[in-house]
Design a protein around this motif. Structure first.
Motif, PDB file in Angstrom:
ATOM      1  N   PHE A  76       0.845  -1.203   0.000  1.00  0.00           N
ATOM      2  CA  PHE A  76       0.000   0.000   0.000  1.00  0.00           C
ATOM      3  C   PHE A  76       0.876   1.247   0.000  1.00  0.00           C
ATOM      4  O   PHE A  76       0.607   2.211  -0.711  1.00  0.00           O
ATOM      5  N   ARG A  77       1.911   1.246   0.825  1.00  0.00           N
ATOM      6  CA  ARG A  77       2.792   2.398   0.932  1.00  0.00           C
ATOM      7  C   ARG A  77       3.477   2.701  -0.391  1.00  0.00           C
ATOM      8  O   ARG A  77       3.748   3.848  -0.725  1.00  0.00           O
ATOM      9  N   HIS A  78       3.737   1.666  -1.171  1.00  0.00           N
ATOM     10  CA  HIS A  78       4.466   1.850  -2.429  1.00  0.00           C
ATOM     11  C   HIS A  78       3.556   1.819  -3.645  1.00  0.00           C
ATOM     12  O   HIS A  78       3.956   1.384  -4.716  1.00  0.00           O
ATOM     13  N   GLY A  79       2.337   2.270  -3.463  1.00  0.00           N
ATOM     14  CA  GLY A  79       1.441   2.454  -4.596  1.00  0.00           C
ATOM     15  C   GLY A  79       0.425   1.361  -4.815  1.00  0.00           C
ATOM     16  O   GLY A  79      -0.242   1.342  -5.854  1.00  0.00           O
ATOM     17  N   GLY A  80       0.272   0.450  -3.884  1.00  0.00           N
ATOM     18  CA  GLY A  80      -0.758  -0.587  -4.011  1.00  0.00           C
ATOM     19  C   GLY A  80      -2.143   0.034  -4.045  1.00  0.00           C
ATOM     20  O   GLY A  80      -2.358   1.140  -3.563  1.00  0.00           O
ATOM     21  N   ALA A  81      -3.086  -0.652  -4.628  1.00  0.00           N
ATOM     22  CA  ALA A  81      -4.448  -0.138  -4.784  1.00  0.00           C
ATOM     23  C   ALA A  81      -5.104   0.105  -3.425  1.00  0.00           C
ATOM     24  O   ALA A  81      -5.215  -0.799  -2.608  1.00  0.00           O
ATOM     25  N   LEU A  82      -5.518   1.332  -3.203  1.00  0.00           N
ATOM     26  CA  LEU A  82      -6.226   1.719  -1.975  1.00  0.00           C
ATOM     27  C   LEU A  82      -7.662   2.071  -2.366  1.00  0.00           C
ATOM     28  O   LEU A  82      -8.007   3.227  -2.510  1.00  0.00           O
ATOM     29  N   ARG A  83      -8.471   1.058  -2.550  1.00  0.00           N
ATOM     30  CA  ARG A  83      -9.831   1.272  -3.055  1.00  0.00           C
ATOM     31  C   ARG A  83     -10.862   1.521  -1.965  1.00  0.00           C
ATOM     32  O   ARG A  83     -11.992   1.850  -2.244  1.00  0.00           O
ATOM     33  N   HIS A  84     -10.499   1.317  -0.706  1.00  0.00           N
ATOM     34  CA  HIS A  84     -11.474   1.401   0.368  1.00  0.00           C
ATOM     35  C   HIS A  84     -11.028   2.419   1.408  1.00  0.00           C
ATOM     36  O   HIS A  84      -9.849   2.704   1.557  1.00  0.00           O
ATOM     37  N   ASP A  85     -12.012   2.958   2.150  1.00  0.00           N
ATOM     38  CA  ASP A  85     -11.709   3.974   3.149  1.00  0.00           C
ATOM     39  C   ASP A  85     -12.525   3.729   4.421  1.00  0.00           C
ATOM     40  O   ASP A  85     -13.101   2.661   4.605  1.00  0.00           O
ATOM     41  N   PHE A  86     -12.590   4.739   5.287  1.00  0.00           N
ATOM     42  CA  PHE A  86     -13.289   4.623   6.567  1.00  0.00           C
ATOM     43  C   PHE A  86     -14.737   4.172   6.378  1.00  0.00           C
ATOM     44  O   PHE A  86     -15.255   3.372   7.154  1.00  0.00           O
ATOM     45  N   GLY A  87     -15.385   4.659   5.335  1.00  0.00           N
ATOM     46  CA  GLY A  87     -16.773   4.276   5.070  1.00  0.00           C
ATOM     47  C   GLY A  87     -16.932   2.772   4.896  1.00  0.00           C
ATOM     48  O   GLY A  87     -17.928   2.192   5.321  1.00  0.00           O
ATOM     49  N   HIS A  88     -15.944   2.141   4.286  1.00  0.00           N
ATOM     50  CA  HIS A  88     -15.982   0.678   4.117  1.00  0.00           C
ATOM     51  C   HIS A  88     -15.953  -0.007   5.476  1.00  0.00           C
ATOM     52  O   HIS A  88     -16.708  -0.945   5.722  1.00  0.00           O
ATOM     53  N   LEU A  89     -15.073   0.465   6.357  1.00  0.00           N
ATOM     54  CA  LEU A  89     -14.994  -0.115   7.705  1.00  0.00           C
ATOM     55  C   LEU A  89     -16.319   0.049   8.438  1.00  0.00           C
ATOM     56  O   LEU A  89     -16.818  -0.889   9.067  1.00  0.00           O
ATOM     57  N   LEU A  90     -16.880   1.246   8.357  1.00  0.00           N
ATOM     58  CA  LEU A  90     -18.144   1.529   9.040  1.00  0.00           C
ATOM     59  C   LEU A  90     -19.266   0.652   8.483  1.00  0.00           C
ATOM     60  O   LEU A  90     -20.056   0.088   9.246  1.00  0.00           O
ATOM     61  N   ASN A  91     -19.326   0.500   7.174  1.00  0.00           N
ATOM     62  CA  ASN A  91     -20.351  -0.364   6.573  1.00  0.00           C
ATOM     63  C   ASN A  91     -20.185  -1.811   7.006  1.00  0.00           C
ATOM     64  O   ASN A  91     -21.165  -2.494   7.312  1.00  0.00           O
ATOM     65  N   ARG A  92     -18.948  -2.283   7.039  1.00  0.00           N
ATOM     66  CA  ARG A  92     -18.689  -3.673   7.443  1.00  0.00           C
ATOM     67  C   ARG A  92     -19.122  -3.923   8.888  1.00  0.00           C
ATOM     68  O   ARG A  92     -19.732  -4.936   9.192  1.00  0.00           O
ATOM     69  N   VAL A  93     -18.787  -2.988   9.786  1.00  0.00           N
ATOM     70  CA  VAL A  93     -19.156  -3.207  11.189  1.00  0.00           C
ATOM     71  C   VAL A  93     -20.669  -3.105  11.360  1.00  0.00           C
ATOM     72  O   VAL A  93     -21.255  -3.824  12.159  1.00  0.00           O
ATOM     73  N   LYS A  94     -21.323  -2.259  10.590  1.00  0.00           N
ATOM     74  CA  LYS A  94     -22.781  -2.133  10.702  1.00  0.00           C
ATOM     75  C   LYS A  94     -23.496  -3.352  10.126  1.00  0.00           C
ATOM     76  O   LYS A  94     -24.611  -3.650  10.517  1.00  0.00           O
ATOM     77  N   GLU A  95     -22.864  -4.058   9.198  1.00  0.00           N
ATOM     78  CA  GLU A  95     -23.428  -5.322   8.722  1.00  0.00           C
ATOM     79  C   GLU A  95     -23.429  -6.347   9.857  1.00  0.00           C
ATOM     80  O   GLU A  95     -24.369  -7.109  10.015  1.00  0.00           O
ATOM     81  N   ALA A  96     -22.356  -6.345  10.641  1.00  0.00           N
ATOM     82  CA  ALA A  96     -22.228  -7.295  11.753  1.00  0.00           C
ATOM     83  C   ALA A  96     -23.033  -6.856  12.969  1.00  0.00           C
ATOM     84  O   ALA A  96     -23.590  -7.683  13.689  1.00  0.00           O
TER      85      ALA A  96
END
Length: 157
Positions: free
Chosen positions: A75-95
């Protein structure tokens, strides 16, 4: 390249850590990468974020310390960063559908104190609050506290 910058400032590292603690790790490789990507972006690629990536990954029986470090480095060297805080929030709200971040719980507590009735026999004050989200779980939680507010921001109209 370099570290990712936070795109929003309405959450804290404590919010990210709390979400990571509540996330289930019963996912496949692609979901694991998505969560790590989201942690990376949400924490700006910080050392604390890396620690949270390990904390999340340790929940899986397939955990390998080196795999997490390699993905973090990618990630630090240019790997795809397609997700952000909203993804984390959505995942936890699914659970956990009623989940609220610690910073939002603090906002609600503060608003409850500010707008609390003078005595137990007096109905709660209902000033003109504007609902700015459609998250029914958070709205129910806010109403339970005697307020008319919403999950992301408390905005007066």
């Amino acid at each position: 390249m370099g570290t990712a910058r936070r795109e929003r400032s309405d959450y804290t590292d404590n919010d990210v850590a709390d979400i990571v603690a509540h996330l289930p790790a019963d996912t496949g490789y692609d979901d694991w990468v998505a969560v790590l990507s989201a942690i990376y972006r949400a924490t700006g690629g910080s050392a604390r974020g890396r620690d949270l990536a390990h904390e999340y990954s340790r929940k899986s029986p397939a955990y390998r310390h080196r795999s997490v470090d390699e993905k973090w480095c990618a990630f630090r060297h240019g790997g795809a960063l397609r997700h952000d805080f909203g993804h984390l929030l959505n995942r936890v709200k699914e659970a956990e559908p009623g989940y609220l971040t610690p910073s939002f719980r603090a906002k609600l507590s503060s608003a409850r104190l500010e707008h609390a009735p003078a005595s137990a026999g007096v109905p709660p004050i209902r000033s003109s609050w504007t609902l700015i989200s459609d998250d029914p779980g958070a709205v129910r939680e806010a109403y339970r506290g005697g307020l008319r507010s919403d999950c992301c921001e408390v905005e007066r109209g």
